[in-house]
Write a protein that holds these residues in place. Structure first.
Motif, PDB file in Angstrom:
ATOM      1  N   SER A 181       0.843  -1.192   0.000  1.00 16.62           N
ATOM      2  CA  SER A 181       0.000   0.000   0.000  1.00 16.62           C
ATOM      3  C   SER A 181       0.876   1.239   0.000  1.00 16.62           C
ATOM      4  CB  SER A 181      -0.885   0.002   1.252  1.00 16.62           C
ATOM      5  OG  SER A 181      -1.770   1.097   1.213  1.00 16.62           O
ATOM      6  N   THR A 182       0.451   2.265  -0.731  1.00 17.28           N
ATOM      7  CA  THR A 182       1.242   3.491  -0.818  1.00 17.28           C
ATOM      8  C   THR A 182       0.423   4.685  -0.338  1.00 17.28           C
ATOM      9  OG1 THR A 182       0.493   3.945  -3.073  1.00 17.28           O
ATOM     10  CG2 THR A 182       2.489   2.616  -2.823  1.00 17.28           C
ATOM     11  N   THR A 183       1.113   5.725   0.093  1.00 18.53           N
ATOM     12  CA  THR A 183       0.396   6.910   0.591  1.00 18.53           C
ATOM     13  C   THR A 183      -0.373   7.601  -0.530  1.00 18.53           C
ATOM     14  OG1 THR A 183       2.457   8.143   0.342  1.00 18.53           O
ATOM     15  CG2 THR A 183       1.888   7.395   2.550  1.00 18.53           C
ATOM     16  N   THR A 184       0.125   7.478  -1.755  1.00 20.09           N
ATOM     17  CA  THR A 184      -0.589   8.114  -2.868  1.00 20.09           C
ATOM     18  C   THR A 184      -1.801   7.295  -3.306  1.00 20.09           C
ATOM     19  OG1 THR A 184       1.041   7.075  -4.319  1.00 20.09           O
ATOM     20  CG2 THR A 184       1.336   9.410  -3.827  1.00 20.09           C
ATOM     21  N   ASN A 185      -1.736   5.991  -3.022  1.00 23.46           N
ATOM     22  CA  ASN A 185      -2.879   5.141  -3.373  1.00 23.46           C
ATOM     23  C   ASN A 185      -3.103   4.105  -2.280  1.00 23.46           C
ATOM     24  OD1 ASN A 185      -4.950   3.961  -4.815  1.00 23.46           O
ATOM     25  ND2 ASN A 185      -3.589   2.702  -6.078  1.00 23.46           N
ATOM     26  N   PRO A 186      -3.609   4.563  -1.142  1.00 18.13           N
ATOM     27  CA  PRO A 186      -3.757   3.652   0.004  1.00 18.13           C
ATOM     28  C   PRO A 186      -4.775   2.553  -0.270  1.00 18.13           C
ATOM     29  CG  PRO A 186      -4.090   5.966   0.630  1.00 18.13           C
ATOM     30  CD  PRO A 186      -4.121   5.896  -0.863  1.00 18.13           C
ATOM     31  N   ARG A 187      -4.480   1.387   0.253  1.00 17.76           N
ATOM     32  CA  ARG A 187      -5.402   0.272   0.053  1.00 17.76           C
ATOM     33  C   ARG A 187      -6.473   0.231   1.144  1.00 17.76           C
ATOM     34  NH1 ARG A 187      -2.836  -5.504  -0.915  1.00 17.76           N
ATOM     35  NH2 ARG A 187      -2.440  -4.434  -2.870  1.00 17.76           N
ATOM     36  N   TRP A 188      -6.092   0.587   2.374  1.00 22.01           N
ATOM     37  CA  TRP A 188      -6.999   0.400   3.518  1.00 22.01           C
ATOM     38  C   TRP A 188      -7.468   1.729   4.081  1.00 22.01           C
ATOM     39  CZ3 TRP A 188      -8.528  -4.222   2.941  1.00 22.01           C
ATOM     40  CH2 TRP A 188      -7.650  -5.204   2.486  1.00 22.01           C
ATOM     41  N   TRP A 189      -8.771   1.815   4.266  1.00 19.63           N
ATOM     42  CA  TRP A 189      -9.403   3.044   4.731  1.00 19.63           C
ATOM     43  C   TRP A 189     -10.211   2.758   5.990  1.00 19.63           C
ATOM     44  CZ3 TRP A 189      -8.967   7.740   1.950  1.00 19.63           C
ATOM     45  CH2 TRP A 189      -8.237   7.625   0.745  1.00 19.63           C
ATOM     46  N   CYS A 190     -10.376   3.779   6.783  1.00 21.19           N
ATOM     47  CA  CYS A 190     -11.198   3.585   7.970  1.00 21.19           C
ATOM     48  C   CYS A 190     -11.802   4.901   8.440  1.00 21.19           C
ATOM     49  CB  CYS A 190     -10.386   2.943   9.096  1.00 21.19           C
ATOM     50  SG  CYS A 190      -9.056   3.956   9.711  1.00 21.19           S
ATOM     51  N   VAL A 191     -12.690   4.786   9.380  1.00 19.68           N
ATOM     52  CA  VAL A 191     -13.301   5.969   9.991  1.00 19.68           C
ATOM     53  C   VAL A 191     -12.849   6.042  11.453  1.00 19.68           C
ATOM     54  CG1 VAL A 191     -15.339   5.907   8.507  1.00 19.68           C
ATOM     55  CG2 VAL A 191     -15.373   4.694  10.700  1.00 19.68           C
ATOM     56  N   ASP A 192     -13.128   7.147  12.083  1.00 10.71           N
ATOM     57  CA  ASP A 192     -12.975   7.254  13.526  1.00 10.71           C
ATOM     58  C   ASP A 192     -14.350   7.080  14.149  1.00 10.71           C
ATOM     59  OD1 ASP A 192     -10.358   7.811  13.002  1.00 10.71           O
ATOM     60  OD2 ASP A 192     -10.503   9.955  13.407  1.00 10.71           O
ATOM     61  N   VAL A 193     -14.380   6.467  15.307  1.00  6.91           N
ATOM     62  CA  VAL A 193     -15.653   6.343  16.029  1.00  6.91           C
ATOM     63  C   VAL A 193     -15.516   6.916  17.427  1.00  6.91           C
ATOM     64  CG1 VAL A 193     -16.294   4.277  14.714  1.00  6.91           C
ATOM     65  CG2 VAL A 193     -15.266   4.032  16.977  1.00  6.91           C
ATOM     66  N   LYS A 194     -16.610   7.474  17.886  1.00 10.02           N
ATOM     67  CA  LYS A 194     -16.657   8.066  19.228  1.00 10.02           C
ATOM     68  C   LYS A 194     -17.705   7.334  20.046  1.00 10.02           C
ATOM     69  CE  LYS A 194     -17.711  12.492  21.519  1.00 10.02           C
ATOM     70  NZ  LYS A 194     -16.457  12.664  22.280  1.00 10.02           N
ATOM     71  N   LEU A 195     -17.362   7.073  21.298  1.00  9.71           N
ATOM     72  CA  LEU A 195     -18.315   6.400  22.171  1.00  9.71           C
ATOM     73  C   LEU A 195     -19.524   7.299  22.435  1.00  9.71           C
ATOM     74  CD1 LEU A 195     -18.811   3.876  23.965  1.00  9.71           C
ATOM     75  CD2 LEU A 195     -17.756   5.143  25.836  1.00  9.71           C
ATOM     76  N   VAL A 196     -20.701   6.775  22.199  1.00  7.50           N
ATOM     77  CA  VAL A 196     -21.924   7.484  22.571  1.00  7.50           C
ATOM     78  C   VAL A 196     -22.299   7.084  23.991  1.00  7.50           C
ATOM     79  CG1 VAL A 196     -24.384   7.796  22.070  1.00  7.50           C
ATOM     80  CG2 VAL A 196     -22.718   7.655  20.193  1.00  7.50           C
ATOM     81  N   LYS A 197     -22.338   5.765  24.220  1.00  5.55           N
ATOM     82  CA  LYS A 197     -22.562   5.292  25.587  1.00  5.55           C
ATOM     83  C   LYS A 197     -22.218   3.823  25.718  1.00  5.55           C
ATOM     84  CE  LYS A 197     -27.425   4.298  24.658  1.00  5.55           C
ATOM     85  NZ  LYS A 197     -28.819   4.538  25.031  1.00  5.55           N
ATOM     86  N   LYS A 198     -21.742   3.501  26.902  1.00  3.53           N
ATOM     87  CA  LYS A 198     -21.675   2.095  27.278  1.00  3.53           C
ATOM     88  C   LYS A 198     -23.104   1.671  27.578  1.00  3.53           C
ATOM     89  CE  LYS A 198     -18.756   0.388  30.252  1.00  3.53           C
ATOM     90  NZ  LYS A 198     -17.811   0.197  31.388  1.00  3.53           N
ATOM     91  N   THR A 199     -23.448   0.463  27.180  1.00  2.00           N
ATOM     92  CA  THR A 199     -24.798  -0.024  27.458  1.00  2.00           C
ATOM     93  C   THR A 199     -24.685  -1.248  28.351  1.00  2.00           C
ATOM     94  OG1 THR A 199     -24.798  -1.522  25.573  1.00  2.00           O
ATOM     95  CG2 THR A 199     -25.575   0.742  25.193  1.00  2.00           C
ATOM     96  N   LYS A 200     -25.817  -1.749  28.751  1.00  2.00           N
ATOM     97  CA  LYS A 200     -25.772  -3.055  29.405  1.00  2.00           C
ATOM     98  C   LYS A 200     -25.345  -4.081  28.372  1.00  2.00           C
ATOM     99  CE  LYS A 200     -30.525  -4.644  28.711  1.00  2.00           C
ATOM    100  NZ  LYS A 200     -31.701  -5.252  29.355  1.00  2.00           N
ATOM    101  N   TYR A 201     -24.850  -5.196  28.858  1.00  7.33           N
ATOM    102  CA  TYR A 201     -24.406  -6.266  27.971  1.00  7.33           C
ATOM    103  C   TYR A 201     -25.596  -7.092  27.506  1.00  7.33           C
ATOM    104  CZ  TYR A 201     -22.449 -10.875  26.843  1.00  7.33           C
ATOM    105  OH  TYR A 201     -22.142 -12.065  26.249  1.00  7.33           O
TER     106      TYR A 201
END
Length: 153
Positions: free
Chosen positions: A90-110
């Motif tokens: 993978s190269t910086t000019t043509n990256p193979r892997w992409w992702c998002v950032d996620v933020k915790l909204v809330k811990k819930t019950k299991y």
DNA sequence: GCCAACGTTGGC
DNA sequence: GCCAACGTTGGC
């Protein structure tokens, strides 16, 4: 707005680890499956909501709600030769892997995977299907609302 | 730790 | 482009 389910191995990134980060936000690094990558790269938008799921552990299931923060970007770990997620092709000019950032909204019950399997309403849910391995799956509005109700009880 | 399911690789 | 071999995932 769309709904998702995102699996994480608690030995790597657990709900408690996420909740202790200063901004309770983390790059969703390490996805090395094209289908899951495409969900993040092509379909996720800022503000989408996702179920935070623990997998590969003693108690798999729902642990919280997270929200997509900002825009999709290249996975930074693919360029790090010291990371197990390094990808030499993978190269910086043509990256193979992409992702998002996620933020915790809330811990819930299991809610355990065993419990979820009991509900007819969730019988078509991707994560509950036999042979499921995808770490990111879409969740329908109906499924989302059903699980939201479970979390309130 | 087992093993079914499934994605990826690579020879042809 | 087929498909066998291989590696990984992930619930149990």
């Amino acid at each position: 707005m769309k709904y998702w389910l995102m699996k994480s191995e608690p030995s790597d990134v657990s709900i408690d680890y996420l909740s202790q980060l200063p901004k309770q936000t983390i790059e969703w690094y390490g996805v090395r499956n094209y289908q899951a990558r495409n969900f993040m790269r092509d379909l996720m938008n800022d503000g989408d909501l996702a179920i935070f799921w623990h997998s590969s552990c003693r108690e798999p299931g729902v642990y919280g709600i997270v929200k997509v923060e900002g825009a999709v970007h290249p996975d930074s770990y693919q360029f790090d030769p010291g990371s197990k997620y390094y990808d030499a092709s993978s190269t910086t000019t043509n990256p193979r892997w992409w992702c998002v950032d996620v933020k915790l909204v809330k811990k819930t019950k299991y809610i355990s995977i065993t419990e979820l399997r009991k509900y007819q309403e969730l019988s078509e849910m991707q994560v509950l299907k036999k042979g499921n391995r995808l770490s990111i799956t879409p969740v329908t509005k109906t499924e989302w609302e059903f699980i939201s109700n479970l979390l309130q009880n």
